[in-house]
Scaffold this motif. Structure first.
Motif, PDB file in Angstrom:
ATOM      1  N   THR A  97       0.852  -1.180   0.000  1.00 22.76           N
ATOM      2  CA  THR A  97       0.000   0.000   0.000  1.00 22.76           C
ATOM      3  C   THR A  97       0.890   1.233   0.000  1.00 22.76           C
ATOM      4  OG1 THR A  97      -1.751  -1.119   1.230  1.00 22.76           O
ATOM      5  CG2 THR A  97      -1.800   1.280   1.198  1.00 22.76           C
ATOM      6  N   ALA A  98       0.686   2.084  -0.978  1.00 19.32           N
ATOM      7  CA  ALA A  98       1.448   3.330  -1.079  1.00 19.32           C
ATOM      8  C   ALA A  98       0.526   4.505  -0.813  1.00 19.32           C
ATOM      9  CB  ALA A  98       2.071   3.462  -2.462  1.00 19.32           C
ATOM     10  N   ILE A 102       5.804  10.401  -2.010  1.00 19.68           N
ATOM     11  CA  ILE A 102       5.247   9.058  -1.957  1.00 19.68           C
ATOM     12  C   ILE A 102       5.885   8.312  -0.789  1.00 19.68           C
ATOM     13  CG2 ILE A 102       6.968   8.278  -3.638  1.00 19.68           C
ATOM     14  CD1 ILE A 102       5.104   6.083  -4.510  1.00 19.68           C
ATOM     15  N   ALA A 103       5.118   7.447  -0.134  1.00 19.47           N
ATOM     16  CA  ALA A 103       5.646   6.564   0.909  1.00 19.47           C
ATOM     17  C   ALA A 103       4.863   5.271   0.887  1.00 19.47           C
ATOM     18  CB  ALA A 103       5.523   7.227   2.287  1.00 19.47           C
ATOM     19  N   VAL A 104       5.510   4.185   1.298  1.00 19.63           N
ATOM     20  CA  VAL A 104       4.885   2.868   1.313  1.00 19.63           C
ATOM     21  C   VAL A 104       4.700   2.422   2.747  1.00 19.63           C
ATOM     22  CG1 VAL A 104       5.073   0.471   0.599  1.00 19.63           C
ATOM     23  CG2 VAL A 104       5.893   2.274  -0.907  1.00 19.63           C
ATOM     24  N   ARG A 130      -4.472   6.765  -1.380  1.00 22.79           N
ATOM     25  CA  ARG A 130      -4.035   5.411  -1.036  1.00 22.79           C
ATOM     26  C   ARG A 130      -4.034   4.588  -2.323  1.00 22.79           C
ATOM     27  NH1 ARG A 130      -4.914   1.363   3.256  1.00 22.79           N
ATOM     28  NH2 ARG A 130      -5.822   2.972   4.590  1.00 22.79           N
ATOM     29  N   VAL A 147       0.259   8.699  -1.573  1.00 18.24           N
ATOM     30  CA  VAL A 147       0.771   9.764  -2.428  1.00 18.24           C
ATOM     31  C   VAL A 147       0.250  11.103  -1.932  1.00 18.24           C
ATOM     32  CG1 VAL A 147       0.750  10.714  -4.771  1.00 18.24           C
ATOM     33  CG2 VAL A 147       0.951   8.237  -4.427  1.00 18.24           C
ATOM     34  N   ALA A 197       9.856   5.269  -4.016  1.00 17.70           N
ATOM     35  CA  ALA A 197       9.772   4.497  -2.787  1.00 17.70           C
ATOM     36  C   ALA A 197       9.993   3.027  -3.117  1.00 17.70           C
ATOM     37  CB  ALA A 197       8.420   4.699  -2.103  1.00 17.70           C
ATOM     38  N   THR A 206       6.020   7.082   6.508  1.00 19.25           N
ATOM     39  CA  THR A 206       5.526   5.865   7.125  1.00 19.25           C
ATOM     40  C   THR A 206       6.660   5.173   7.864  1.00 19.25           C
ATOM     41  OG1 THR A 206       5.987   4.566   5.138  1.00 19.25           O
ATOM     42  CG2 THR A 206       3.773   5.498   5.357  1.00 19.25           C
ATOM     43  N   TYR A 208       8.784   1.862  -6.711  1.00 21.83           N
ATOM     44  CA  TYR A 208       7.633   2.671  -7.082  1.00 21.83           C
ATOM     45  C   TYR A 208       8.069   4.105  -7.323  1.00 21.83           C
ATOM     46  CZ  TYR A 208       5.731  -1.345  -4.607  1.00 21.83           C
ATOM     47  OH  TYR A 208       5.475  -2.618  -4.181  1.00 21.83           O
TER      48      TYR A 208
END
Length: 257
Positions: free
Chosen positions: A22-23, A254-256, A33, A25, A219, A57, A225
């Motif tokens: 799950t990323a 962006i983060a995962v 999400r 943005v 990420a 995250t 990604y």
């Protein structure tokens, strides 16, 4: 290949056989999400409807920076922290945020760490600001006009004049106006407005993407990604880049999870 070209049944079968991620943005319209199965970009939704300037995250925790406050939550529900307007967030020995000339750490309340204006990014114990690279307490550790920093692969700094790595001082890796740098494990990426670069074995080379647009963030999880400023999400699990438009302009990060 665009994921709009893949049938829903194929996505479901594929998702059953692969790992998912799950990323999140950060964009001008809010926080999106995005579900990814291996390198297939699946469903996405807008979880927070207001400008988000950064997202971070760690260990199942999620934080977003907004022009009003730093919010923490699980991606669906968020609570305010009382920080005030923020430009950058990260997790390093707890939640760290910057904005309004202050860098602070959150532990039920905000504890100031240092004074620093125009912060663009935080990663680990380093901060990228208009005045260069700094420690969390505001101590200047070199360079000017920094736009991004990563400490995950040995410090790398993106600046308006080039990409730098920290060795015996800051050493030049690439010339150009860099806005993004990220890394994990043995992999690192950096981007200008025109080109995404990848480091492999110490050498940097341009990456051929299937879409245009400046990369706003990179990420890593089960795959690599990336997301462009105009809202195209890309994933590469080793067989090339797949992509899907999120329809969200003004993407910032962006983060995962």
């Amino acid at each position: 290949m665009s994921d709009e070209d893949i049938s829903l049944d194929e996505k479901r079968v594929y998702a059953d056989k692969t790992k998912t991620a799950t990323a999140f943005v950060a964009a001008g319209a809010g926080l999106a999400r995005v579900s990814i199965s291996d390198d297939i970009v699946g469903e996405f939704s807008l979880e927070h409807r207001s400008t988000v300037t950064d997202v971070a995250t760690a260990d199942g925790r999620l934080a977003i920076a907004t022009p009003e406050d730093v919010l923490i939550g699980d991606g669906e529900a968020f609570v305010e922290t009382g920080f005030g307007p923020a430009t950058a967030v990260d997790y390093h020995d707890g939640l760290v945020a910057a904005g309004g000339g202050t860098v602070a750490r959150y532990d039920g309340g905000w504890e100031p760490l240092g004074d620093l204006d125009d912060v663009r990014a935080i990663d680990g114990d380093m901060v990228a600001a208009a005045s260069g690279i700094h420690r969390l307490d505001g101590t200047h550790v070199g360079l000017d006009a920094a736009t991004d920093v990563t400490t995950a692969v040995g410090p790398l700094a993106a600046t308006e004049s080039g990409l730098y790595y920290l060795a015996n001082g800051w050493m030049s890796a690439l010339d150009g106006a860099f806005s993004v740098v990220a890394g994990a494990g043995e992999t690192a990426h950096a981007a200008t407005a025109e080109t995404l670069y990848e480091r492999d074995g110490g050498e940097w080379s341009p990456v051929e993407l299937p879409v245009g647009g400046a990369v706003a963030g990179v990420a890593y999880a089960e795959a690599t990604y990336a997301v462009t400023e105009d809202g195209t999400f890309l994933a590469n699990a080793g067989d090339g880049w797949r992509h899907r438009s999120l329809g969200l302009p003004d993407v910032a990060a962006i983060a995962v999870l």
